[in-house]
Design a protein around this motif. Structure first.
Motif, short mmCIF file in Angstrom:
data_model
loop_
_atom_site.label_atom_id
_atom_site.label_comp_id
_atom_site.label_asym_id
_atom_site.label_seq_id
_atom_site.Cartn_x
_atom_site.Cartn_y
_atom_site.Cartn_z
N ILE A 201 34.04 -11.33 -27.49
CA ILE A 201 35.28 -10.81 -27.80
C ILE A 201 35.40 -9.28 -27.71
O ILE A 201 34.84 -8.82 -28.75
N GLY A 202 36.13 -8.69 -26.87
CA GLY A 202 35.95 -7.04 -27.00
C GLY A 202 37.59 -6.68 -27.59
O GLY A 202 38.27 -7.56 -27.22
N PHE A 203 37.70 -5.64 -28.28
CA PHE A 203 38.66 -5.22 -28.80
C PHE A 203 38.66 -3.66 -28.94
O PHE A 203 37.56 -2.90 -29.24
N VAL A 204 39.79 -2.81 -28.75
CA VAL A 204 39.59 -1.47 -29.20
C VAL A 204 40.75 -1.10 -30.04
O VAL A 204 42.05 -1.88 -30.11
N LEU A 205 40.66 -0.03 -30.75
CA LEU A 205 41.73 0.64 -31.48
C LEU A 205 41.89 2.08 -31.14
O LEU A 205 40.94 2.81 -31.34
N ARG A 206 42.98 2.49 -30.55
CA ARG A 206 43.12 3.77 -30.02
C ARG A 206 43.25 4.77 -31.22
O ARG A 206 44.14 4.48 -32.10
#
Length: 361
Positions: free
Chosen positions: A81-86
């Motif tokens: 599960i890949g995720f980002v927070l800008r």
């Protein structure tokens, strides 16, 4: 840079810096078929994000999680599960004076000593901004272990010398979040808020402690030698910024008791389930959970960045006076609560999955 991953079967790897384009992570080992409530994950992030009250840093980050992989049609697929927070509200110019200067009690000197080159903007990788990634993974872990009946909660127990008038116990989130201090005792919470505001006005900072309680934990989690449950939990919680102490169950107070006072006598409830009359062990015996509540106290130091002048040196060894600048928490405790919960949740999810492979039935 090593050491950016945590966990064995349920494993989190994080990346990114405080003032980079984004922070993010990879959650590997989450079983397929978990119906993920994305709104609940975002709710956990909102409890940690900056700028949520006058008691915290005024940096404004939406911390909206973007899912990149591992979720399809609302369910986990078993893939990473890949995720980002800008990052959208970084003010890197606030840190220009730190290119060669070492802030007292920060990681500036030690990073330079280890790597020879560091990102001075907002502390880079050493910033507590990285912990937002842990909250995302912890929120996923919470949903995974909920089916097994496990619950994790934390609250601010003490700010400096202002402390709740009761022993650690489980509180529902609504009770904890009724005050921006995240203390579930109204009178104490009000005193804490006034202290934090006074400290902020003085350009200073303050520390304290967080109580962590987990219930519904099955007996049998943890390994008896090097990977004792409390050892893995300590690895998780001591990896958090600003942590200075950890106690389980009776903690240091237990060292003043005799064995006849401290031992947790066994009994059985109406269903015949083994229970202990007391819980000085804090839910762990022999490095393995015993089915009682997990009880932890975690001490946090005062934030190192002060809005006051401090004596320090630069990379060439020259003495100088460092002026306090930037946006910082006068007290980390209110925002630490969801982070502490997240790390405990990661441990529980990982140990629960490991334990399923420990015996045939």
């Amino acid at each position: 840079m090593a050491g950016n991953s945590f966990g064995t079967l349920f494993r989190l790897t994080t990346f990114g810096e405080s003032h980079g384009a984004a922070i993010g992570g990879i959650i590997d080992g989450c079983p397929a078929g978990l119906a993920l409530d994305a709104a609940a994950v975002q709710d956990e992030l909102d409890r940690r994000k900056p700028g949520q009250s006058s008691l915290t840093t005024q940096r404004k980050e939406s911390d909206t999680v973007e899912w990149l992989s591992g979720i399809f049609e609302g369910q986990t697929t078993g893939a990473p599960i890949g995720f980002v927070l800008r990052n959208s509200d970084a003010r890197s110019a606030d840190y220009d004076h730190l290119k060669t200067a070492f802030r007292p009690s920060h990681a500036d000197f030690t990073y330079t000593a280890k790597y020879g080159h560091r990102d001075h903007r907002g502390g880079g990788r050493a910033s507590a901004r990285e912990t937002a990634c842990r909250v995302v993974a912890g929120a996923v872990a919470r949903q995974l272990i909920a089916a097994a009946g496990m619950e994790v909660g934390a609250y601010v127990e003490r700010v400096e010398d202002i402390e709740v008038p009761f022993a650690p116990r489980f509180f529902e989130r609504a009770e904890v979040d009724q005050s921006p201090t995240r203390c579930p005792h109204a009178e104490t919470a009000d005193a804490m808020a006034h202290r934090i505001q006074a400290v902020r006005k003085a350009g200073d900072t303050v520390g304290g402690s967080v109580a962590l309680i987990a219930r519904g934990i099955p007996s049998g989690l943890g390994e008896p030698v090097f990977d004792k449950f409390q050892a893995v939990l300590a690895h998780a919680l001591w990896s958090l910024p600003a942590v200075k102490s950890m106690e389980i169950g009776s903690g240091m107070a237990g060292t003043t008791m005799r064995g006849s006072e401290h031992n947790d006598a066994w009994t059985a409830d109406d269903a015949g389930t083994p229970r202990t009359v007391t819980n000085h062990s804090g839910g762990i015996q022999g490095g393995i959970t015993n089915g009682e509540q997990l009880v932890v106290r975690l001490g946090f130091k005062p934030v190192s960045t002060l809005m006051q002048d401090q004596a320090t040196i630069d990379a060439d060894g020259n003495n100088l006076t460092l002026q306090g600048k930037g946006r910082h928490d006068p007290c980390v405790l209110p925002r630490a609560v969801p982070i502490v919960e997240a790390m405990a949740l990661l441990v529980l999810a990982d140990q629960w999955l490991i334990n399923r492979a420990a015996k045939l039935a």
